[in-house]
Design a protein around this motif. Structure first.
Motif, mmCIF file in Angstrom:
data_model
loop_
_atom_site.group_PDB
_atom_site.id
_atom_site.type_symbol
_atom_site.label_atom_id
_atom_site.label_comp_id
_atom_site.label_asym_id
_atom_site.label_seq_id
_atom_site.Cartn_x
_atom_site.Cartn_y
_atom_site.Cartn_z
ATOM 1 N N SER A 196 0.795 -1.226 0.000
ATOM 2 C CA SER A 196 0.000 0.000 0.000
ATOM 3 C C SER A 196 0.831 1.283 0.000
ATOM 4 C CB SER A 196 -0.934 0.017 1.216
ATOM 5 O OG SER A 196 -0.193 0.040 2.422
ATOM 6 N N ALA A 197 2.142 1.189 0.236
ATOM 7 C CA ALA A 197 2.984 2.387 0.284
ATOM 8 C C ALA A 197 3.127 3.014 -1.098
ATOM 9 C CB ALA A 197 4.358 2.045 0.847
ATOM 10 N N HIS A 198 3.499 4.289 -1.126
ATOM 11 C CA HIS A 198 3.800 4.999 -2.364
ATOM 12 C C HIS A 198 5.278 5.398 -2.338
ATOM 13 C CE1 HIS A 198 -0.549 5.268 -2.568
ATOM 14 N NE2 HIS A 198 -0.477 5.773 -3.776
ATOM 15 N N ARG A 199 5.961 5.154 -3.448
ATOM 16 C CA ARG A 199 7.379 5.475 -3.547
ATOM 17 C C ARG A 199 7.675 6.179 -4.861
ATOM 18 N NH1 ARG A 199 7.242 4.799 0.935
ATOM 19 N NH2 ARG A 199 8.300 3.311 2.307
ATOM 20 N N ASP A 200 8.803 6.845 -4.900
ATOM 21 C CA ASP A 200 9.296 7.508 -6.105
ATOM 22 C C ASP A 200 10.334 6.578 -6.734
ATOM 23 O OD1 ASP A 200 10.810 9.055 -7.932
ATOM 24 O OD2 ASP A 200 10.184 10.901 -6.922
ATOM 25 N N PHE A 201 9.969 5.949 -7.855
ATOM 26 C CA PHE A 201 10.866 5.023 -8.551
ATOM 27 C C PHE A 201 11.513 5.745 -9.725
ATOM 28 C CE2 PHE A 201 7.700 2.300 -6.533
ATOM 29 C CZ PHE A 201 8.517 1.380 -5.868
ATOM 30 N N VAL A 202 12.839 5.698 -9.791
ATOM 31 C CA VAL A 202 13.581 6.396 -10.848
ATOM 32 C C VAL A 202 14.462 5.385 -11.571
ATOM 33 C CG1 VAL A 202 15.416 7.056 -9.214
ATOM 34 C CG2 VAL A 202 15.138 8.323 -11.355
ATOM 35 N N ASP A 203 14.501 5.484 -12.893
ATOM 36 C CA ASP A 203 15.292 4.546 -13.677
ATOM 37 C C ASP A 203 16.778 4.732 -13.398
ATOM 38 O OD1 ASP A 203 16.813 3.617 -16.250
ATOM 39 O OD2 ASP A 203 14.797 2.744 -16.433
ATOM 40 N N VAL A 204 17.478 3.621 -13.259
ATOM 41 C CA VAL A 204 18.898 3.670 -12.938
ATOM 42 C C VAL A 204 19.692 4.378 -14.033
ATOM 43 C CG1 VAL A 204 19.361 1.388 -13.967
ATOM 44 C CG2 VAL A 204 20.854 2.259 -12.162
ATOM 45 N N LEU A 241 21.257 17.305 -4.153
ATOM 46 C CA LEU A 241 20.261 17.349 -5.219
ATOM 47 C C LEU A 241 19.463 16.047 -5.207
ATOM 48 C CD1 LEU A 241 22.398 18.811 -8.160
ATOM 49 C CD2 LEU A 241 20.554 19.985 -6.922
ATOM 50 N N ASN A 242 18.149 16.162 -5.184
ATOM 51 C CA ASN A 242 17.291 14.984 -5.268
ATOM 52 C C ASN A 242 17.304 14.423 -6.687
ATOM 53 O OD1 ASN A 242 16.429 15.144 -2.610
ATOM 54 N ND2 ASN A 242 14.571 16.281 -3.108
ATOM 55 N N ILE A 243 17.415 13.104 -6.787
ATOM 56 C CA ILE A 243 17.344 12.421 -8.075
ATOM 57 C C ILE A 243 16.234 11.379 -7.982
ATOM 58 C CG2 ILE A 243 18.561 11.064 -9.800
ATOM 59 C CD1 ILE A 243 19.643 13.920 -9.435
ATOM 60 N N GLY A 244 15.091 11.707 -8.549
ATOM 61 C CA GLY A 244 13.933 10.821 -8.535
ATOM 62 C C GLY A 244 13.115 11.049 -9.785
ATOM 63 N N SER A 245 11.939 10.447 -9.833
ATOM 64 C CA SER A 245 11.057 10.640 -10.984
ATOM 65 C C SER A 245 10.157 11.853 -10.816
ATOM 66 C CB SER A 245 10.189 9.398 -11.183
ATOM 67 O OG SER A 245 9.246 9.268 -10.135
ATOM 68 N N GLY A 246 9.995 12.314 -9.559
ATOM 69 C CA GLY A 246 9.063 13.392 -9.281
ATOM 70 C C GLY A 246 7.626 12.922 -9.212
ATOM 71 N N GLN A 247 7.416 11.598 -9.148
ATOM 72 C CA GLN A 247 6.080 11.034 -9.072
ATOM 73 C C GLN A 247 6.026 9.985 -7.973
ATOM 74 O OE1 GLN A 247 4.745 9.543 -12.865
ATOM 75 N NE2 GLN A 247 5.455 11.339 -13.981
ATOM 76 N N CYS A 273 7.927 11.140 -2.229
ATOM 77 C CA CYS A 273 8.096 11.600 -3.602
ATOM 78 C C CYS A 273 9.128 12.715 -3.606
ATOM 79 C CB CYS A 273 6.759 12.095 -4.170
ATOM 80 S SG CYS A 273 6.852 12.814 -5.824
ATOM 81 N N ALA A 274 9.973 12.736 -4.614
ATOM 82 C CA ALA A 274 11.041 13.731 -4.691
ATOM 83 C C ALA A 274 10.579 14.999 -5.388
ATOM 84 C CB ALA A 274 12.235 13.155 -5.440
ATOM 85 N N ASP A 275 10.982 16.120 -4.853
ATOM 86 C CA ASP A 275 10.934 17.389 -5.569
ATOM 87 C C ASP A 275 12.252 17.478 -6.339
ATOM 88 O OD1 ASP A 275 11.209 20.036 -6.388
ATOM 89 O OD2 ASP A 275 10.194 20.839 -4.619
ATOM 90 N N ILE A 276 12.186 17.426 -7.662
ATOM 91 C CA ILE A 276 13.404 17.352 -8.472
ATOM 92 C C ILE A 276 13.703 18.661 -9.207
ATOM 93 C CG2 ILE A 276 13.298 14.857 -8.730
ATOM 94 C CD1 ILE A 276 12.042 15.276 -11.490
ATOM 95 N N ALA A 277 13.071 19.735 -8.790
ATOM 96 C CA ALA A 277 13.272 21.014 -9.476
ATOM 97 C C ALA A 277 14.720 21.478 -9.396
ATOM 98 C CB ALA A 277 12.344 22.074 -8.881
ATOM 99 N N ALA A 278 15.363 21.283 -8.253
ATOM 100 C CA ALA A 278 16.736 21.781 -8.092
ATOM 101 C C ALA A 278 17.697 21.076 -9.038
ATOM 102 C CB ALA A 278 17.190 21.601 -6.642
ATOM 103 N N ALA A 279 17.513 19.777 -9.238
ATOM 104 C CA ALA A 279 18.381 19.044 -10.172
ATOM 105 C C ALA A 279 18.175 19.534 -11.595
ATOM 106 C CB ALA A 279 18.121 17.545 -10.079
ATOM 107 N N GLY A 280 16.944 19.891 -11.925
ATOM 108 C CA GLY A 280 16.683 20.441 -13.247
ATOM 109 C C GLY A 280 17.394 21.758 -13.464
ATOM 110 N N THR A 281 17.374 22.602 -12.444
ATOM 111 C CA THR A 281 18.016 23.912 -12.549
ATOM 112 C C THR A 281 19.532 23.801 -12.574
ATOM 113 O OG1 THR A 281 16.162 24.981 -11.411
ATOM 114 C CG2 THR A 281 18.267 26.163 -11.438
ATOM 115 N N ALA A 282 20.086 22.995 -11.681
ATOM 116 C CA ALA A 282 21.539 22.934 -11.533
ATOM 117 C C ALA A 282 22.212 22.100 -12.616
ATOM 118 C CB ALA A 282 21.898 22.356 -10.157
ATOM 119 N N LEU A 283 21.540 21.033 -13.063
ATOM 120 C CA LEU A 283 22.169 20.083 -13.986
ATOM 121 C C LEU A 283 21.515 20.044 -15.365
ATOM 122 C CD1 LEU A 283 22.571 17.013 -11.575
ATOM 123 C CD2 LEU A 283 24.259 18.804 -12.063
#
Length: 298
Positions: free
Chosen positions: A189-197, A218-224, A262-272
């Motif tokens: 029942s848990a919710h997780r942020d899964f990001v492709d390796v 910097l957070n690295i996730g899917s944002g979902q 769930c990750a907030d990935i805005a900072a990784a988008g801005t920085a990288l």
């Protein structure tokens, strides 16, 4: 550019190595327990031994993918906490201008408010020895004074995913059970942020080659946030499994304590200039197709 990659034999490290090797004008050196390794760098050794190895490699960038996800509290502390601290001390002594890219973990955050993506400024309240030791490693890196960034990776998935995580473990169970068997799992029942390796590996490459200083974390996730049950259902469909998925097994203590993340990935988008590119369904299909027969997933 010379890049030294530590932990190249692991799940994240192997994909990072493949991505870094594809960069133009990069000479990749890898350290690990395999014959293909260019040199041994043991982060559990004394800082002087690490410093000697660093001087031999003379890297412009060090990428640290070395870490343990399971083991005793002593083992986790030695590798996940003391290891990065010793690496930072050695770098500070002999190669203080070298950039360090270190992989952290979403387990450093602990519980999150449902519906609110976790930003890098959020409180860190790890609930397990793994999360606590990864946080200690992050603090060692961010307080070192080096040109360093911690990529805080959420739940990696994709080809070669090990049985230490749910996707790899479930793929192995499905292969062992056969098309019509029974697979016993815990609460889904848990919710997780899964990001492709492979998206994680791309973030590593961008952090290693970025110009100028980077944010400390910097957070690295899917944002979902994905329901773990939906992930299991998708993998079952990919595997053409028509048997029974029984949720009556022992569940993860962390899943019951951290019900949503769930990750907030805005900072990784801005920085990288980075964003995830792989859909979860594709990641799971590639995981299934990469797994050897008989359920032997590393």
């Amino acid at each position: 550019m010379r890049i030294l990659l530590l932990g190249s034999s692991g799940f994240l490290g192997a994909h990072a190595a493949a991505r870094l090797r594809g960069l133009p004008d990069v000479r990749l050196l890898v350290s690990g327990p395999t014959p293909a390794a260019d040199l041994p760098v043991d982060l559990t050794a004394c800082p002087q031994a690490i410093a000697d190895a660093l001087l031999r490699a003379a890297p412009d960038v060090v990428v640290n993918c070395a870490g343990l996800v399971a083991g005793s509290a002593v083992q986790l502390t030695d590798v996940n906490a003391r290891g990065p601290a010793a690496l930072c001390e050695a770098l500070g002594e002999v190669l203080p201008a070298t950039r360090l890219v270190h992989l952290g973990s979403a387990a450093e955050y602990g519980p999150a408010d449902r519906g609110t993506p976790v930003a890098e400024s959020a409180a860190t309240r790890p609930l397990s020895p793994y999360g606590a030791t990864k946080l200690a490693g992050t603090v060692a890196v961010t307080s070192s004074g080096l040109d360093a960034v911690v990529l805080r990776v959420f739940n990696p998935v994709g080809p070669g995913a090990p049985a230490a995580g749910l996707p790899g473990r479930l793929a192995a169970q499905l292969r062992r059970a056969g098309a019509h068997g029974t697979v016993r799992v815990g609460d889904l029942s848990a919710h997780r942020d899964f990001v492709d390796v492979r998206d994680v590996a791309d973030a590593v490459a961008r952090a290693a080659t970025a110009q100028g200083p980077l944010p400390p974390v910097l957070n690295i996730g899917s944002g979902q946030a994905t329901a773990v049950r939906d992930l299991a259902t998708t993998l079952v469909r990919v595997a053409s499994f028509t048997g029974q998925l029984d949720e009556g097994g022992d569940g993860s203590v962390r899943s019951s304590a951290v019900a949503w993340q769930c990750a907030d990935i805005a900072a990784a988008g801005t920085a990288l200039g980075w964003q995830p590119r792989h859909a979860l369904a594709d990641s799971l299909a590639d995981l299934w197709n990469s797994a050897p027969p008989g359920g032997s997933v590393r």
